[in-house]
Design an enzyme around this catalytic site. Structure first.
Site, PDB file in Angstrom:
ATOM      1  N   LYS A  87       0.820  -1.222   0.000  1.00 24.88           N
ATOM      2  CA  LYS A  87       0.000   0.000   0.000  1.00 24.88           C
ATOM      3  C   LYS A  87       0.848   1.263   0.000  1.00 24.88           C
ATOM      4  O   LYS A  87       0.443   2.291  -0.529  1.00 24.88           O
ATOM      5  CB  LYS A  87      -0.912   0.000   1.222  1.00 24.88           C
ATOM      6  N   ARG A  88       2.005   1.166   0.622  1.00 26.24           N
ATOM      7  CA  ARG A  88       2.911   2.315   0.667  1.00 26.24           C
ATOM      8  C   ARG A  88       3.167   2.885  -0.724  1.00 26.24           C
ATOM      9  O   ARG A  88       3.471   4.051  -0.893  1.00 26.24           O
ATOM     10  CB  ARG A  88       4.275   1.879   1.218  1.00 26.24           C
TER      11      ARG A  88
END
Ligand code: GLU
Length: 470
Positions: free
Chosen positions: A251-252
């Site tokens: 997700k980063r």
């Protein structure tokens, strides 16, 4: 040509666990499994591995189905749900117990802990020591009262289990490394690896294409398949996808859910083309549609090394596919995006024509919606922008132009002619008129060619907007 033993029809599957969204890695696995089936006129099966009841949710199942649908990865069979196949798994376990291919194990969790502790102290790898494994002439321990047994698979103790992984090459594990896997828990529910095996067998899967996080499961699965006299499929384990920084994609790195790409304004064909190349190649071909991909796709050209995600490349492909896309289709999509912003493109210039003006100038559908929005909102450009561009000289020129536009034939050529006449009458240069005009009409100093913008906006809207500044 005839053969007594024709190659079986290709049957592939995508077997997601519904514990989250359909993410980019899963979508690539699905795409490769789908394309391989399509390439060979085979069958693509969707199987939902929902036995982890604590983590599986109906929303996640829906998210997977939505993602597959958005990408156009249609399945021929399924979706099959493992939770609905429990009777079948239990039946196979019963038969394996009857035939001695599996056995009851009464070792308690405490005993297992003690066993592992002792092994660690001796410097050995922790593993089940086979104390309940029946052997000819072996004295079995007495069954403890009140302990519900698990069922363990009787793994071969000798030799190796080996397979030719289509991506990774030959992989070989000594059976001595594998202990007897639990295939049913004490409450009777089958375990993950076992369900996969029974499914791949029942669904007659010929090619298992999946992420390489499953490589460690494969020798166990092969041993169980062999014990069941089931054919062993070919395995192709796909390397993982790294983010642009070389770390595991997460997700980063921004969007990882496939539907997030929809939300962010990507076309499915761009995402598909991008995923196709993310770990597979056909010469130096970069841009191709799914027909072409299905005609080319093979397992031999999957790269064994990790693939690195590159957002710029995806964006570039998106831009490419936006240019190719049909205006009516883009308009239907953009209309929905505008509606979500509370903007109604039903009143005003034809949205398809607006799309035609901008689709070669944007990289995403959201950018297209941004551009289109100015045509449908009650536009009030910021005061400083107006002050900068709508100088007295510019206003005088726009007043001159307004008169000509009021009488002009509304065609691009005539509109262009009207502007030229204003330039002649005011002795101004094109940008000195065109930029204030753009600001007055769309609130932006830069737009597509101004005669095309005028034509699409239509006389009524153009005159109304001009009048606000005159
Ligand atoms: N359910 C597994 C997963 O989502 C895939 C299992 C398989 O393909 O064999 O990772």
């Amino acid at each position: 040509m005839s053969s007594n033993n024709p190659a079986p029809q290709v049957r592939t599957r995508f077997a997601p666990s519904p514990t989250g969204f359909l993410h980019i890695g899963g979508a690539r696995t699905a795409l490769y499994s789908w394309a391989y089936a399509r390439r060979h006129g085979g069958t693509f099966i969707l199987r939902v591995e929902d036995t982890d009841v604590a983590r599986s949710t109906p929303e996640a199942v829906q998210a997977i189905l939505d993602g597959m649908k958005w990408l156009g990865l249609d399945h021929d069979e399924g979706p099959f749900y493992q939770m609905r196949r429990m009777d079948r798994y239990k039946d196979v376990i019963r038969k394996m117990l009857d035939s001695g291919k599996a056995y009851h194990c009464y070792t308690t969790p405490e005993e297992l802990d003690a066993m592992r502790e002792a092994q660690r102290e001796r410097g050995e790898k922790p593993r089940y020591d086979g104390r309940w494994r029946p052997e000819r002439g072996k004295a079995m321990p007495a069954q403890p009262a009140g302990v519900k047994p698990v069922v363990r698979f009787r793994n071969p103790t000798e030799g190796v289990v080996a397979w030719h992984d289509v991506v990774k090459g030959r992989i070989e594990i000594a059976n001595a490394e594998l202990d007897d896997l639990i295939i049913a828990r004490a409450d009777g529910t089958p375990t993950y690896n076992f369900c996969v095996v029974v499914d791949d067998w029942d669904m007659r899967i010929t090619h298992v294409i999946r992420g390489d996080d499953h490589v460690n499961n494969t020798p166990r699965q092969i041993n169980i398949l062999r014990a069941l006299d089931a054919p062993v499929p070919q395995y192709a384990h796909l390397s993982m996808i790294l983010g642009p920084d070389g770390q595991k994609l997460s997700k980063r790195h921004g969007a990882v859910s496939v539907m997030q790409y929809d939300e962010d304004g990507y076309l499915p064909e761009a995402v598909l083309n991008y995923l196709a190349r993310l770990g597979w190649s056909h010469g130096d071909a970069e841009v191709f549609d799914m027909r072409q991909f299905c005609a080319w796709f093979d397992l031999d050209h999957i790269t064994p090394s990790a693939a690195q995600f590159n957002n710029e490349k995806l964006l570039w492909l998106n831009q490419h596919y936006l240019k190719l896309a049909d205006n009516a289709r883009l308009a239907a999509d953009v209309a929905q995006r505008l509606a979500r912003r509370g903007v109604d493109p039903g009143q005003g210039p034809a949205l398809e024509a607006v799309i035609g003006l901008y689709k070669e100038r944007v990289a995403t559908l959201n950018e297209l919606a941004d551009a289109a929005e100015s045509f449908y909102v009650d536009l009030h450009p910021p005061a400083d922008l107006l002050a900068q561009h709508l100088t007295p000289a510019a206003r005088a020129a726009l007043a001159d132009l307004r008169k000509r536009l009021a009488a002009a034939d509304w065609s691009k050529a005539a509109l262009s002619q009207a502007i030229k006449e204003t330039l002649a009458a005011t002795a101004l240069k094109m940008p000195q008129v065109a930029i204030p005009l753009r600001v007055a009409l769309l609130g932006q100093p830069q737009t597509p060619s101004i005669d095309a913008v005028l034509e699409v906006m239509g006389r009524e809207l153009v005159l109304t907007l001009l009048d606000r500044h005159l």
